[in-house]
Write an enzyme that holds these catalytic residues in place. Structure first.
Site, PDB file in Angstrom:
ATOM      1  N   ASP A 141     -42.842   8.432   2.629  1.00  0.00           N
ATOM      2  CA  ASP A 141     -42.476   9.555   1.732  1.00  0.00           C
ATOM      3  C   ASP A 141     -43.886  10.168   1.314  1.00  0.00           C
ATOM      4  OD1 ASP A 141     -43.023   7.296   0.161  1.00  0.00           O
ATOM      5  OD2 ASP A 141     -42.267   7.985  -1.586  1.00  0.00           O
ATOM      6  N   GLU A 187     -42.057   5.277  -2.302  1.00  0.00           N
ATOM      7  CA  GLU A 187     -43.450   4.608  -2.985  1.00  0.00           C
ATOM      8  C   GLU A 187     -43.887   5.775  -3.912  1.00  0.00           C
ATOM      9  OE1 GLU A 187     -47.855   4.238  -3.415  1.00  0.00           O
ATOM     10  OE2 GLU A 187     -46.691   5.992  -2.720  1.00  0.00           O
TER      11      GLU A 187
END
Length: 399
Positions: free
Chosen positions: A79, A145
Site C-alpha cells: 500500500d 501498513e
C-alpha cells in the site's frame, strides 16, 4: 558463494525489475485498496516460477520458493499513501517516469521497490541453485501498513500460523543495513467545555482555551523525554486538533487532539500515557488521555481490530540475521553501514509484538517516503536483489 554470479544475475534482471515496478506504481493502491497491486505481484511470481503464489484472507501476497525446513521471509508493504497536493508533483505520480538511473512515481521508495527486489532475489536463488533442503524463502506483499504498521504481520502470525526464523524488511534504508527503530503510539486527549453565545463568552467554559494550555505542556514534555544512545530520543507532537461548537458564534464545548508519540528503547506505552496524565493541565481540566484503536477492514473485508501501539525493536549487531546481511553486502559491495530507521515499519509486529528477529535492507531513500516527486534508483533495485539472494545461504551455513 559465487558473489560475481549473483551480481551478474541481478544485473541481468535490471530491465525486468524496472518494468515490473513501473507496472505496479501505475495501479493506485492506498491502504484497503491494494487488490489490483496484489494481483499484479502474484502474476509476476507465477511467471517467475514461484512454488506457491497467492493471497491470504486479509489480502496479503504470499509467495514461496523452495521446500527447506528453515523459513526466511522478505517483507514489503504494497500500500502507499495518497499523492497529497498534486500541484507539488512535477510528473504524474502513477504514470511515473524513468531515465537511465531513476524511476519516479508514488510508492517507488516507500516501498514497492523493495517488493520488486525481493521477488527477483528469490528468482535469482532459484536460477543459481542456491535453494537447498535447509531453507525456504517467503516473499510477502503486505497490506494496510501505511494505515496501521504491523497489523498485516500480526494477522499472519496469529491467524495464519506463519512464523519465520527471521524477516528481512525491505523498506528503504539509504543503502545501509538497519537493525531497529523507535516504536510509536497514536494517543488522543479530550477535554470538555460548556457552550454559550459568543457575544458573552464569560457565560460558558471554552474547551479550546483549556486545550491550548494542555498543548503548551505537551510541547514542553517533548523536550524532556528519554534518550537512548542507539535509537535516539523519544518524541511527541500534536498532529491533529478537533472541536465541537454549536456555531461560529458560540463557545466550543469540546476539544480533542491527536498526539504522535515515538517511543525510544526503554519506554513503554504505559509510561507514555502516564506522563501525559501527570501533566498539571490534564488534571486541572479533567482531560481524558486514551490510545486510539484501528478498526478498518482490508480490501477483502477482513476486520482485525488492534490498539494503535507499535513497539520499539532492536536486533543486536552480532545477531545471526545481522551478520548474514552484512556478510552478503560485504561480499559484493564493500563494508556496509549498520544503522536504524527514523520511521516505523512492520517490524513493530514481527519483532516488537511477536519476538521474530528482523533486519532491514531495501532500495530507495527514507526522505522519499510520503514526499512529492518520489523516486528510487535502478542500481538500488539490482543491489538489493543480489544481497537478498545471498542472505539465506549465508544465514543457514552459519547455524
Amino acid at each position: 558463494m559465487d558473489y560475481q554470479a549473483i551480481k551478474a544475475a541481478a544485473e541481468g534482471y535490471r530491465a525486468d525489475m524496472t518494468r515490473f515496478l513501473r507496472d505496479v506504481i501505475s495501479l493506485p493502491g492506498e491502504s484497503t485498496q491494494e487488490k489490483a497491486t496484489a494481483e499484479r505481484i502474484v502474476e509476476e511470481m507465477k511467471k517467475l516460477g514461484f512454488d506457491e503464489a497467492g493471497t491470504d484472507k486479509m489480502g496479503n501476497v504470499v509467495g514461496r520458493m523452495g521446500k527447506g525446513k528453515t523459513l526466511i521471509a522478505f517483507d514489503g508493504h504494497i500500500d502507499t499513501v495518497g499523492v497529497g497536493n498534486i500541484e507539488n508533483w512535477d510528473f504524474d505520480p502513477f504514470e511515473g517516469y524513468e531515465n537511465d538511473t531513476e524511476i519516479g512515481g508514488r510508492g517507488t521508495s516507500d516501498q514497492l521497490g523493495g517488493v520488486i527486489s525481493a521477488v527477483y532475489g528469490a528468482k535469482i536463488m532459484k536460477d543459481l541453485g542456491l535453494l537447498n533442503d535447509k531453507y525456504q524463502v517467503m516473499v510477502t506483499g503486505t497490506v494496510q501498513e501505511e494505515d496501521c504498521d504491523g497489523l498485516c504481520w500480526h494477522y499472519m502470525i496469529n491467524e495464519e500460523d506463519i512464523r519465520p526464523e527471521f524477516v528481512v524488511i525491505t523498506e528503504p534504508t539509504d543503502g545501509n543495513i538497519y537493525r531497529g527503530h523507535r516504536g510509536r503510539m497514536e494517543i488522543r486527549v479530550d477535554v470538555k467545555g460548556v457552550s454559550c453565545h459568543g457575544s458573552a463568552p464569560e457565560r460558558g467554559d471554552n474547551a479550546i482555551y483549556k486545550m491550548a494550555e494542555i498543548i503548551g505542556e505537551v510541547k514542553e514534555l517533548n523536550e524532556r523525554l528519554h534518550y537512548d544512545e542507539f535509537l535516539g530520543k523519544g518524541t511527541l507532537t500534536v498532529s491533529e486538533i478537533f472541536f465541537t461548537s454549536p456555531s461560529r458564534c458560540a463557545v466550543a464545548d469540546s476539544c480533542a487532539i491527536s498526539i504522535d508519540r515515538r517511543l525510544t528503547d526503554g519506554e513503554t506505552w504505559e509510561m507514555a500515557l502516564e506522563e501525559l496524565r501527570a501533566l498539571p493541565s490534564i488534571g486541572k481540566y479533567d482531560a481524558k488521555v486514551s490510545m486510539y484503536s484501528y478498526e478498518r477492514p482490508s480490501y477483502t473485508g477482513v476486520l482485525y481490530p488492534i490498539e494503535c501501539f507499535f513497539p520499539t525493536w532492536v536486533i543486536p549487531e552480532d545477531a545471526p540475521a545481522t551478520k548474514a546481511a552484512v556478510a552478503a553486502y560485504r561480499g559484493m559491495y564493500g563494508e556496509p553501514k549498520v544503522d536504524k530507521w527514523t520511521f516505523s515499519t512492520n517490524g513493530v509486529a514481527i519483532m516488537g509484538r511477536n519476538g521474530i528477529p528482523c533486519i532491514g535492507f531495501g532500495p530507495g531513500h527514507e526522505d522519499q517516503a510520503h514526499a512529492p516527486n518520489e523516486k528510487t534508483w535502478k542500481d538500488d533495485l539490482v543491489r538489493c536483489a543480489a544481497v537478498y539472494a545471498a542472505i539465506p545461504t549465508l544465514y543457514t551455513e552459519s547455524q
